[in-house]
Design a protein around this motif. Structure first.
Motif, PDB file in Angstrom:
ATOM      1  N   GLU A  83     -27.036 -17.620  17.907  1.00  0.00           N
ATOM      2  CA  GLU A  83     -26.431 -18.699  17.130  1.00  0.00           C
ATOM      3  C   GLU A  83     -25.018 -18.996  17.621  1.00  0.00           C
ATOM      4  N   TYR A  84     -24.320 -17.944  18.064  1.00  0.00           N
ATOM      5  CA  TYR A  84     -22.940 -18.102  18.518  1.00  0.00           C
ATOM      6  C   TYR A  84     -22.815 -17.921  20.031  1.00  0.00           C
TER       7      TYR A  84
ATOM      8  N   ILE B  48     -30.307  -8.598  27.752  1.00  0.00           N
ATOM      9  CA  ILE B  48     -29.738  -8.775  26.412  1.00  0.00           C
ATOM     10  C   ILE B  48     -28.282  -8.319  26.322  1.00  0.00           C
ATOM     11  N   PRO B  49     -27.909  -7.171  26.921  1.00  0.00           N
ATOM     12  CA  PRO B  49     -26.491  -6.792  26.854  1.00  0.00           C
ATOM     13  C   PRO B  49     -25.554  -7.838  27.442  1.00  0.00           C
ATOM     14  N   ILE B  50     -26.059  -8.608  28.400  1.00  0.00           N
ATOM     15  CA  ILE B  50     -25.246  -9.676  28.992  1.00  0.00           C
ATOM     16  C   ILE B  50     -25.197 -10.887  28.069  1.00  0.00           C
ATOM     17  N   ILE B  51     -26.357 -11.320  27.585  1.00  0.00           N
ATOM     18  CA  ILE B  51     -26.423 -12.526  26.760  1.00  0.00           C
ATOM     19  C   ILE B  51     -25.593 -12.373  25.484  1.00  0.00           C
ATOM     20  N   LEU B  52     -25.670 -11.189  24.883  1.00  0.00           N
ATOM     21  CA  LEU B  52     -24.996 -10.973  23.597  1.00  0.00           C
ATOM     22  C   LEU B  52     -23.730 -10.126  23.735  1.00  0.00           C
TER      23      LEU B  52
ATOM     24  N   MET C  48     -20.380  -8.500  19.243  1.00  0.00           N
ATOM     25  CA  MET C  48     -19.608  -7.604  18.390  1.00  0.00           C
ATOM     26  C   MET C  48     -18.312  -8.243  17.902  1.00  0.00           C
ATOM     27  N   GLU C  49     -17.924  -9.369  18.513  1.00  0.00           N
ATOM     28  CA  GLU C  49     -16.705 -10.056  18.104  1.00  0.00           C
ATOM     29  C   GLU C  49     -16.932 -10.959  16.891  1.00  0.00           C
ATOM     30  N   LEU C  50     -18.195 -11.174  16.510  1.00  0.00           N
ATOM     31  CA  LEU C  50     -18.487 -12.052  15.386  1.00  0.00           C
ATOM     32  C   LEU C  50     -17.959 -11.445  14.087  1.00  0.00           C
TER      33      LEU C  50
ATOM     34  N   VAL D 146     -21.770 -13.866  10.753  1.00  0.00           N
ATOM     35  CA  VAL D 146     -23.104 -13.258  10.687  1.00  0.00           C
ATOM     36  C   VAL D 146     -23.805 -13.684   9.401  1.00  0.00           C
ATOM     37  N   ASP D 147     -23.085 -13.639   8.285  1.00  0.00           N
ATOM     38  CA  ASP D 147     -23.676 -14.010   6.997  1.00  0.00           C
ATOM     39  C   ASP D 147     -24.122 -15.470   6.985  1.00  0.00           C
ATOM     40  N   ALA D 148     -23.332 -16.344   7.589  1.00  0.00           N
ATOM     41  CA  ALA D 148     -23.682 -17.767   7.617  1.00  0.00           C
ATOM     42  C   ALA D 148     -24.974 -17.992   8.384  1.00  0.00           C
ATOM     43  N   SER D 149     -25.117 -17.276   9.487  1.00  0.00           N
ATOM     44  CA  SER D 149     -26.342 -17.388  10.271  1.00  0.00           C
ATOM     45  C   SER D 149     -27.543 -16.854   9.495  1.00  0.00           C
TER      46      SER D 149
END
Length: 551
Positions: A74-75, A189-193, A197-199, A204-207
Motif C-alpha cells: 500500500e505504501y 520481498i526483503p527488497i520490495i518491503l 518498518m518505517e510505516l 498500518v491501521d489505515a491500510s
C-alpha cells in the motif's frame, strides 16, 4: 426463551449437512439458538422479522489470503504496469518516465516477462537508464523482480551472497555475477518491503481498515493469512496492529495467522518462532497456530516443482523441503499442536508433501493430528488426485484463477498437460476436503478479493462481459477441463464450512448451526438459482457477525 433476533420466511442455506435448508432462525447473545422450520419458533419470544423469502447463508471464510504483504505494498506502490513490445521498448518507456519525474528515491514498475519477447533485463540495462536512483521492476505475478545496482548495494547483495533457497529463491547469476533478477519471495520481498518498518501505526491501521471495510461489505467473517516470505519483522509489525485493533474492538474479522518458514534448514528455528507467535497473538479475532511454507514457485517463471519436465527448458524445478524434511517437520508440529499450510503449484510440490505425510503417518499413526493444507494445486499428476482424501490432506484452490485460455501455459506444459489444470471437481469427488480462497498480495481495488467472483468462475471456468472483474482479465473461453466446473452448492460449502474446518474453527463458524457464532448474510437474490454469468455482482444486503449487524 427470549431471543435477540427471530427470522422467519427465509431461504436459509445452512452449510450444515444434517440440516441443509431451513426457513427460520433465532439468535441470542451472538449465537444461533434455533435453526429450522417456522413451527419451532413458538419456543422463542421477541420481534419476528419476515424476510419475504430472502436468501441467507453463513459468513464467508476466505481460507488463503495475504493480509500483511498488501499493507506493505500500500505504501510501496508497485508503479506503472508496462506492456511493451520487447526489452528495448520497456527500457525506453522507463527512461522517459524517470526523465519526466526527476528526484525520486526509487522508481517502480510492473512488467510481465512475456512482454520481453524472450529477452531478459540485467542490472546494467537498468543502471544505464537510472544511474543515480533505485530502480525496481516487479514481474506481473509477484514472484520475481529486476533491480539496478543501487538496490543491490543497499541490501549488500554481491556475487558472493548465497541464495536464500538454492534452486528456488535465488539471485540469478550469469557467468558467476548477479544480474539483478531476484526470484521468489525469500529473495525479493526483503527488497520490495525494505521501507515497511518505517510505516507508522496510523499508516498500518489505515491500510488494514480498508481491508476490514471491504470484508464486512462482502460478508467475509474469517480469513487464513498465508504469511509473508522473507519479511518476518514487518509481518509481525502488522500482527501487532491487528492485535491492538482487536483489543480496541475494531477487528470484527477472525484472522487465522501464520509464519512463513523459507527453507528446510530454517525449520527448527522457524518452529520456535511459530510457537512464540502462537503465545503472543491470541486475542478473540487473531490467533497463530500454523507454519506456512512456499514449497515451490510459479509456472510462468519455471519455479513450480514438476514431476514431468517443462517442455520448453526441460527442467523440473525445486521444492523448499524434501519428503524427509516434511516428515520430520510434521512430527515436530504435531508435538507442538500446530498446523501446516503449503503453497503447492506444481505436481511435485504436493506429491512431496504427501510423501512426507505418509512417512509421518507410518511413524505416528492416529496420533498425527496436524491439519495439512496444500494450496493452489494448479497442476496435479493423475496418480496423486485421490491421495488428498486418502491421507486427509486439505486441498485449497483459488477459483478466480480457473479462467482464461491455455495458449500461454501450453508453451511450458505442452497442450495435453495445459488442458488438465485446476482439477478441483475431481479432487472434490474423491471425498477430499476442498476449500476456496482468493489469494491476493495487494489490496488495490479489491476486485479479485470478491468471493462471489471466485464462485462465478468456479462454476463457469470463464469470464464474460457480465463478470465483475478487470477488462484485461476477461476471456469468454471455457478453461479446460469442462467437467471441473463446480455447482453453486459446492462453491458455498467450500467458502463456508470447509474453510472453517481448514482453520480448525468449525465448532464456532462455517455453518448456520445451533451453538455457533451467528455469522450470516442476507441477500435479495437467491444464490442457489442465480444466473452463473455475472454471479460476481452479488453482494449481501445485510451482514451479521456474532449476531451484530455490521452494515
Amino acid at each position: 426463551m427470549k431471543a435477540d433476533k427471530i427470522i422467519k420466511n427465509a431461504k436459509i442455506f445452512t452449510a450444515d449437512k444434517e440440516n441443509s435448508i431451513a426457513s427460520a432462525l433465532a439468535v441470542k447473545d451472538g449465537k444461533f439458538v434455533y435453526v429450522g422450520d417456522e413451527a419451532g419458533l413458538s419456543d422463542y419470544e421477541g420481534e419476528v422479522i419476515d424476510l419475504g423469502g430472502k436468501f441467507i447463508m453463513p459468513g464467508i471464510i476466505d481460507s488463503h489470503v495475504h493480509v500483511t504483504i498488501p499493507v506493505g505494498f500500500e505504501y510501496a506502490d508497485a508503479g506503472e504496469r508496462l506492456e511493451p513490445n520487447g526489452k528495448q521498448e520497456a527500457l525506453d518507456i522507463m527512461a522517459q518516465r524517470i526523465k519526466e519525474n526527476p528526484g525520486e528515491k526509487r522508481y517502480r514498475f510492473v512488467l510481465e516477462k512475456k512482454f520481453l519477447n524472450g529477452e531478459d533485463i540485467v542490472k546494467e540495462d537498468l543502471d544505464a537508464i537510472c544511474p543515480d536512483a533505485e530502480l525496481q521492476i516487479q514481474e506481473g505475478e509477484g514472484h520475481s523482480i529486476w533491480v539496478n545496482s543501487k538496490i543491490l548495494e543497499r541490501h549488500g547483495i554481491t556475487d558472493d551472497t548465497p541464495d536464500p533457497i538454492p534452486g528456488l529463491a535465488i539471485y540469478v547469476r550469469k557467468d558467476g555475477h548477479v544480474t539483478g533478477n531476484c526470484i521468489e519471495g525469500a529473495a525479493e520481498i526483503p527488497i520490495i518491503l525494505d521501507s515497511g518498518m518505517e510505516l507508522t501505526d496510523e499508516q498500518v491501521d489505515a491500510s488494514l481498515k480498508r481491508w476490514i471495510d471491504f470484508s464486512v461489505e462482502y460478508g467475509v467473517c474469517a480469513v487464513f493469512d498465508a504469511g509473508l516470505p522473507g519479511g518476518a519483522k514487518f509481518h509481525e509489525k502488522v500482527y501487532k496492529r491487528l492485535k491492538a485493533l482487536d483489543e480496541q474492538g475494531k477487528l470484527p474479522i477472525y484472522v487465522d495467522g501464520s509464519l512463513v518458514v523459507n527453507a528446510e534448514h530454517d525449520a527448527e528455528e522457524g518452529l520456535e518462532e511459530v510457537k512464540r507467535l502462537h503465545r503472543e497473538f491470541d486475542t478473540e479475532h487473531l490467533k497463530v497456530h500454523t507454519m506456512k511454507i512456499f514449497m515451490d514457485g510459479t509456472q510462468k517463471i519455471h519455479t513450480a516443482a514438476m514431476v514431468t519436465p517443462y517442455v520448453d527448458i526441460n527442467t523440473v524445478g525445486t521444492t523448499a523441503f524434501s519428503a524427509e524434511g516434511i516428515c520430520e517437520l510434521l512430527k515436530n508440529l504435531n508435538e507442538a499442536n500446530l498446523d501446516l499450510h503449503l503453497h503447492t503449484v506444481g505436481e511435485r510440490a504436493s506429491r512431496t508433501v504427501m510423501d512426507g505425510y505418509e512417512m509421518a503417518k507410518k511413524e505416528l499413526g492416529d496420533s498425527l493430528k496436524v491439519r495439512v493444507t496444500c494450496a493452489h494445486l494448479e497442476i496435479e499428476d493423475d496418480a496423486d488426485l485421490g491421495r488428498f482424501a486418502e491421507l486427509g490432506i486439505i486441498a485449497n484452490f483459488t477459483p478466480h484463477w480457473h479462467a482464461g485460455n491455455t495458449k500461454e501455459s501450453s508453451k511450458w506444459l505442452g497442450e495435453e498437460r495445459a488442458a488438465k489444470q485446476f482439477r478441483c471437481k475431481t479432487v472434490w469427488d474423491t471425498g477430499a476436503l476442498v476449500a476456496w480462497s482468493s489469494d491476493n498480495i495487494t489490496f488495490g481495488d479489491f476486485m479479485t478479493w470478491n468471493p462471489y467472483l471466485g464462485m462465478e468462475i468456479g462454476m463457469t471456468r470463464k469470464t464474460t462481459q457480465k463478470t465483475k472483474t478487470h477488462e484485461w482479465a476477461k476471456c469468454d473461453t471455457l478453461f479446460p477441463p469442462a467437467d471441473e466446473r463446480m455447482s453453486i452448492e459446492e462453491m458455498l460449502i467450500g467458502f463456508t464450512i470447509n474453510g472453517a474446518k481448514q482453520l480448525g474453527i468449525e465448532d464456532k463458524k462455517g455453518s448456520i448451526t445451533v451453538g455457533k457464532d451467528a455469522d450470516y448474510l442476507v441477500f435479495d437474490t437467491d444464490l442457489l438459482t442465480a444466473e452463473q454469468d455475472g454471479f460476481s455482482h452479488n453482494k449481501p444486503s445485510e451482514v451479521y457477525f456474532c449476531g451484530k449487524k455490521m452494515n
